[in-house]
Design a protein around this motif. Structure first.
Motif, PDB file in Angstrom:
ATOM      1  N   VAL A 149       4.658  -3.545 -16.433  1.00 17.39           N
ATOM      2  CA  VAL A 149       3.510  -2.731 -16.838  1.00 17.39           C
ATOM      3  C   VAL A 149       2.405  -2.800 -15.790  1.00 17.39           C
ATOM      4  CG1 VAL A 149       1.673  -2.510 -18.552  1.00 17.39           C
ATOM      5  CG2 VAL A 149       4.030  -2.924 -19.280  1.00 17.39           C
ATOM      6  N   ILE A 150       2.146  -4.010 -15.278  1.00 15.95           N
ATOM      7  CA  ILE A 150       1.070  -4.162 -14.297  1.00 15.95           C
ATOM      8  C   ILE A 150       1.437  -3.498 -12.969  1.00 15.95           C
ATOM      9  CG2 ILE A 150      -0.223  -5.830 -12.891  1.00 15.95           C
ATOM     10  CD1 ILE A 150      -0.168  -7.750 -15.181  1.00 15.95           C
ATOM     11  N   CYS A 151       2.709  -3.617 -12.573  1.00 19.62           N
ATOM     12  CA  CYS A 151       3.102  -3.203 -11.222  1.00 19.62           C
ATOM     13  C   CYS A 151       3.352  -1.710 -11.066  1.00 19.62           C
ATOM     14  CB  CYS A 151       4.347  -3.956 -10.782  1.00 19.62           C
ATOM     15  SG  CYS A 151       3.987  -5.645 -10.429  1.00 19.62           S
ATOM     16  N   PRO A 153       1.782   1.101 -11.953  1.00 21.66           N
ATOM     17  CA  PRO A 153       0.708   1.923 -11.380  1.00 21.66           C
ATOM     18  C   PRO A 153       0.443   1.602  -9.913  1.00 21.66           C
ATOM     19  CG  PRO A 153       0.027   0.979 -13.476  1.00 21.66           C
ATOM     20  CD  PRO A 153       1.318   0.325 -13.106  1.00 21.66           C
ATOM     21  N   VAL A 154       0.509   0.313  -9.551  1.00 23.52           N
ATOM     22  CA  VAL A 154       0.251  -0.070  -8.168  1.00 23.52           C
ATOM     23  C   VAL A 154       1.321   0.542  -7.260  1.00 23.52           C
ATOM     24  CG1 VAL A 154       0.025  -2.007  -6.575  1.00 23.52           C
ATOM     25  CG2 VAL A 154      -0.808  -2.230  -8.912  1.00 23.52           C
ATOM     26  N   TYR A 156       3.213   3.110  -7.840  1.00 17.71           N
ATOM     27  CA  TYR A 156       3.087   4.571  -7.818  1.00 17.71           C
ATOM     28  C   TYR A 156       1.968   4.994  -6.880  1.00 17.71           C
ATOM     29  CZ  TYR A 156       2.612   9.383  -9.280  1.00 17.71           C
ATOM     30  OH  TYR A 156       2.555  10.741  -9.273  1.00 17.71           O
ATOM     31  N   TYR A 157       0.832   4.308  -7.002  1.00 19.65           N
ATOM     32  CA  TYR A 157      -0.315   4.657  -6.161  1.00 19.65           C
ATOM     33  C   TYR A 157       0.040   4.507  -4.689  1.00 19.65           C
ATOM     34  CZ  TYR A 157      -5.040   4.787  -4.294  1.00 19.65           C
ATOM     35  OH  TYR A 157      -6.152   5.129  -3.588  1.00 19.65           O
ATOM     36  N   LEU A 170      -3.159  -1.721   1.997  1.00 22.63           N
ATOM     37  CA  LEU A 170      -2.799  -2.244   0.677  1.00 22.63           C
ATOM     38  C   LEU A 170      -1.448  -2.944   0.735  1.00 22.63           C
ATOM     39  CD1 LEU A 170      -3.914   0.584  -1.782  1.00 22.63           C
ATOM     40  CD2 LEU A 170      -5.052  -1.566  -1.247  1.00 22.63           C
ATOM     41  N   LEU A 172      -0.192  -4.472   3.249  1.00 23.12           N
ATOM     42  CA  LEU A 172      -0.457  -5.772   3.868  1.00 23.12           C
ATOM     43  C   LEU A 172      -0.960  -6.748   2.804  1.00 23.12           C
ATOM     44  CD1 LEU A 172      -0.516  -7.066   6.720  1.00 23.12           C
ATOM     45  CD2 LEU A 172      -2.908  -6.422   6.853  1.00 23.12           C
ATOM     46  N   GLY A 173      -1.818  -6.233   1.928  1.00 18.87           N
ATOM     47  CA  GLY A 173      -2.359  -7.053   0.843  1.00 18.87           C
ATOM     48  C   GLY A 173      -1.306  -7.515  -0.146  1.00 18.87           C
ATOM     49  N   LEU A 174      -0.194  -6.809  -0.201  1.00 20.96           N
ATOM     50  CA  LEU A 174       0.895  -7.244  -1.083  1.00 20.96           C
ATOM     51  C   LEU A 174       1.799  -8.249  -0.377  1.00 20.96           C
ATOM     52  CD1 LEU A 174       2.067  -3.909  -2.748  1.00 20.96           C
ATOM     53  CD2 LEU A 174       0.671  -5.710  -3.752  1.00 20.96           C
ATOM     54  N   ILE A 231       5.323 -11.708  -9.923  1.00 20.80           N
ATOM     55  CA  ILE A 231       4.960 -10.306 -10.191  1.00 20.80           C
ATOM     56  C   ILE A 231       5.310  -9.399  -9.014  1.00 20.80           C
ATOM     57  CG2 ILE A 231       2.567 -10.406  -9.341  1.00 20.80           C
ATOM     58  CD1 ILE A 231       1.848  -8.827 -11.908  1.00 20.80           C
ATOM     59  N   LEU A 232       5.193  -9.920  -7.789  1.00 22.78           N
ATOM     60  CA  LEU A 232       5.390  -9.036  -6.641  1.00 22.78           C
ATOM     61  C   LEU A 232       6.850  -8.662  -6.442  1.00 22.78           C
ATOM     62  CD1 LEU A 232       2.759 -10.617  -4.292  1.00 22.78           C
ATOM     63  CD2 LEU A 232       2.696  -8.356  -5.301  1.00 22.78           C
ATOM     64  N   VAL A 235       6.991  -5.218  -7.728  1.00 20.14           N
ATOM     65  CA  VAL A 235       6.321  -4.131  -7.005  1.00 20.14           C
ATOM     66  C   VAL A 235       7.235  -3.491  -5.971  1.00 20.14           C
ATOM     67  CG1 VAL A 235       4.445  -3.534  -5.445  1.00 20.14           C
ATOM     68  CG2 VAL A 235       4.015  -5.078  -7.320  1.00 20.14           C
TER      69      VAL A 235
ATOM     70  N   MET B  11      -8.218   4.343 -11.380  1.00 19.19           N
ATOM     71  CA  MET B  11      -7.191   3.747 -10.531  1.00 19.19           C
ATOM     72  C   MET B  11      -7.811   2.799  -9.514  1.00 19.19           C
ATOM     73  SD  MET B  11      -3.962   3.870 -10.451  1.00 19.19           S
ATOM     74  CE  MET B  11      -3.100   2.687  -9.449  1.00 19.19           C
ATOM     75  N   TYR B  14      -8.692  -0.349 -11.180  1.00 17.62           N
ATOM     76  CA  TYR B  14      -7.449  -1.070 -11.476  1.00 17.62           C
ATOM     77  C   TYR B  14      -6.946  -1.800 -10.237  1.00 17.62           C
ATOM     78  CZ  TYR B  14      -2.742  -1.961 -13.176  1.00 17.62           C
ATOM     79  OH  TYR B  14      -1.588  -2.570 -13.562  1.00 17.62           O
ATOM     80  N   PHE B  19      -5.935  -6.606  -6.889  1.00 22.88           N
ATOM     81  CA  PHE B  19      -5.957  -7.362  -5.629  1.00 22.88           C
ATOM     82  C   PHE B  19      -6.839  -8.599  -5.715  1.00 22.88           C
ATOM     83  CE2 PHE B  19      -3.835  -3.634  -4.008  1.00 22.88           C
ATOM     84  CZ  PHE B  19      -2.920  -4.202  -3.143  1.00 22.88           C
ATOM     85  N   PHE B  23      -5.612 -12.313  -4.783  1.00 20.80           N
ATOM     86  CA  PHE B  23      -6.197 -13.076  -3.679  1.00 20.80           C
ATOM     87  C   PHE B  23      -7.167 -14.168  -4.076  1.00 20.80           C
ATOM     88  CE2 PHE B  23      -4.292  -9.814  -1.140  1.00 20.80           C
ATOM     89  CZ  PHE B  23      -3.936 -10.510  -0.007  1.00 20.80           C
TER      90      PHE B  23
END
Lengths: 355, 265
Positions: A149-151, A153-154, A156-157, A170, A172-174, A231-232, A235, B11, B14, B19, B23
């Protein structure tokens, strides 16, 4: 021409041997044989009753041997010559007994193995272990569902909405938290959640909490830590699939009047199914099979199934029992894979091709 | 697109929360490495110090575990890369109905919990009288790391133009020459990727290693035992180093990836 001859013909002798020998070694020695051996181990136990009887027998015979030894020594002291028939017969008896004991000792080195489903029955009848097993299933399912559920939207975006530059940053942030050691990621939450940890201190000092909360006493901490640690893994497979979704499909649906929710339900999610299935399988497997997270974030009252398995091997010294528990865990993961195939209506190959 | 106008701000919030969630814990863990108290903490802040780094560098046991991790990592690379390559070649070239089945079995270690791989390795080799230790750790880890290596090679092999190979053979090269002069040079960057990924997977592994390491220890196992028994901010100092290396590696990876994209266009 068989397939193997064809392989030889197309690649030459040296390369054909390389292409067959190494994978064969991997397949047989590293993958299949150890699994079969584990299953074999789970199906027998060392017959300790017989073993104890043997050991009692040996100690009795040992006593007898000492007595004989005494008797011989006494007779010698009395000045009997070594050739005296009485002494000779005692000596013979002594030798025989000694042989017998040695043979029995050999038997105890190799205790009798009895094949039976006893190790599995034990799990079924042990209420504590059964509860912990069910808790492991339930928690792993929860973690998988929450992660999905959390992942979504991320993912998809990132795949469909974000402009290219932003997507790179983003992404890179993952990657950074994904590459950080699992132990350290869990430790970060130990610092946050412990009784004198950041969250408790922060909120009590801010006056928002009367007194600290015991996050780590039960399963709360383990669940939070597991979700964070795994969680990742949800993703990336979801993202990979959504990235292959043709933008025009979404635009067309939108032009034809489909709402935001419908686009997701009818186009994006069905398209992402294999990715969601892989993500769910990986997350579930990691959660159900984790040793690190409950070891670090679990309290004394929140044992995890993997911890029980570990103690069968290293504290209890009953590898057969441990192998049975391990196989139950493996079986659970296989069932979950099949369940995901059914729910997401994907074939096994769709899953393995997306790993 | 009306929906994007409506949901775009939501979004953004969110993503921001997501993030931060990723982090903030890592950031706090790193900051605590510079705080004075002997228990890792950020509040109360009792003064900046580098003593935890000094202690870390003086800790002989940690360096021994790093050495073990390196040895195991190199061993895994030496096994997993050739195995992955050979299996990838076999699976891309074998024309057989059993190919999908073989593929499924060779990928299955990735879908198997790490503890199971550790346990089955431990049981199997104990029959040959080999107990836990560095060797068994290399074996246990290779079981699943070879699968990753195989997938990396397969992805690249599927993009190999078969005409290259045919041309080499037509021009009189032997099979071995074709491999040495055409296929392996083509795979050179893939060798590096497979080696790096294998090494990292090995270095970070905990669940499999735990069962096969015996009385030895690797860095990851050492960190876990430090956290559970006798926690000091040395762990945080280590985490700063891990974070630093990871950020650098991730940036380099992203830049390379970008370069590849522009090259492809």
């Amino acid at each position: 021409m068989t397939q193997w001859q064809q392989l030889l013909f197309q690649n030459g002798k040296i390369m054909a041997v390389f292409m067959v020998a190494l994978p064969a070694f991997w397949l047989v020695i590293l993958i299949v044989a150890p699994q079969l051996m584990m299953i074999d181990f789970s199906l027998w136990y060392e017959d300790n009753v017989t073993l104890e009887r043997l050991e009692r027998d040996i100690s009795q015979k040992d006593h007898h041997l000492f007595d004989l030894d005494d008797k011989i020594a006494n007779l010698m002291d009395q000045g009997l010559s070594a050739a005296d028939p009485q002494l000779v017969s005692l000596e013979q008896e002594y030798q025989l007994l000694d042989q017998e004991i040695k043979q029995l000792m050999l038997k105890t080195d190799d205790p009798p193995e009895v094949y039976s489903p006893k190790n599995y029955v034990y799990l079924a009848h042990n209420q504590l272990h059964r509860t912990i097993f069910l808790k492991t299933i339930w928690s792993s399912l929860m973690v998988t569902l929450i992660a999905m559920v959390i992942c979504y939207p991320v993912a998809y975006y990132l795949a469909q909405v974000a402009p290219k530059r932003q997507a790179t940053i983003l992404f890179l942030g993952l990657i950074i938290p994904y590459w950080i050691n699992e132990i350290l990621r869990t430790f970060a939450w130990l610092m946050l959640l412990s009784y004198n940890g950041f969250i408790n201190l922060f909120f009590t000092r801010a006056g928002l909490l009367e007194e600290p909360i015991e996050f780590l006493d039960g399963n709360t901490g383990v669940l939070i830590g597991m979700t964070y640690a795994y969680i990742l893994f949800m993703v990336f497979p979801t993202y990979n699939l959504l990235q292959t979704l043709d933008r025009n499909q979404i635009d067309a649906a939108s032009d034809l009047g489909a709402g935001w929710i419908r686009i997701h339900l009818r186009i994006a999610i069905p398209h992402a199914k294999p990715g969601l299935a892989v993500g769910a399988i990986t997350t579930f497997m990691l959660a159900a099979g984790t040793y690190a997270v409950p070891a670090i974030l679990g309290g004394p009252h929140s044992l995890w199934f993997t911890q029980i398995i570990y103690s069968w091997f290293f504290d209890g010294g009953n590898w057969n029992q441990g192998a049975a528990y391990a196989f139950v865990l493996l079986f659970l993961c296989i069932i979950f894979v099949m369940l995901m195939m059914k729910i997401f209506r994907v074939r096994f190959n769709d899953i393995t091709r997306r790993v | 697109m009306n929906y994007s106008r409506l949901y775009a701000p939501l979004m953004k919030i969110y993503l921001l929360v997501f993030f931060c969630y990723l982090f903030l814990p890592l950031l706090l863990m790193a900051i605590a490495a510079f705080n004075t108290p002997t228990i890792p903490s950020v509040i109360p802040w009792q003064g900046f110090t580098l003593q935890w780094f000094t202690l870390l560098f003086q800790d002989r046991l940690i360096w021994e575990s790093v050495l073990n991790s390196l040895i195991i990592g190199i061993g895994v690379v030496l096994l997993a890369v050739p195995i992955g390559l050979s299996a990838a070649l076999l699976l891309t070239r074998l024309q057989s109905r059993s190919q999908p089945f073989l593929y499924a079995i060779l990928v299955s270690p990735i879908l198997t919990p790490g503890v199971i791989l550790g346990i089955s390795t431990l049981i199997f080799w104990s029959q040959a009288g080999i107990g836990g230790g560095l060797f068994l750790t290399v074996i246990g880890q290779t079981t699943f790391i070879a699968s990753f290596s195989m997938l990396i090679f397969m992805a690249q092999l599927q993009r190999l133009d078969p005409e290259l190979e045919e041309a080499a053979l037509d021009l009189g090269a032997s099979h071995l020459q074709t491999y040495m002069k055409v296929i392996f040079p083509y795979l050179k960057p893939t060798f590096i990727t497979a080696a790096c990924i294998s090494f990292l997977q090995s270095f970070e592994n905990y669940n499999t290693t735990l069962f096969v390491i015996g009385a030895d220890t690797t860095l990851t196992v050492k960190i876990a035992s430090m956290i559970r028994l006798g926690l000091t901010p040395e762990v945080n100092a280590l985490s700063v180093i891990f974070l630093g290396v990871t950020v650098m590696a991730a940036v380099i990876y992203t830049l390379l990836q970008k370069q590849e994209d522009t090259d492809a266009v």
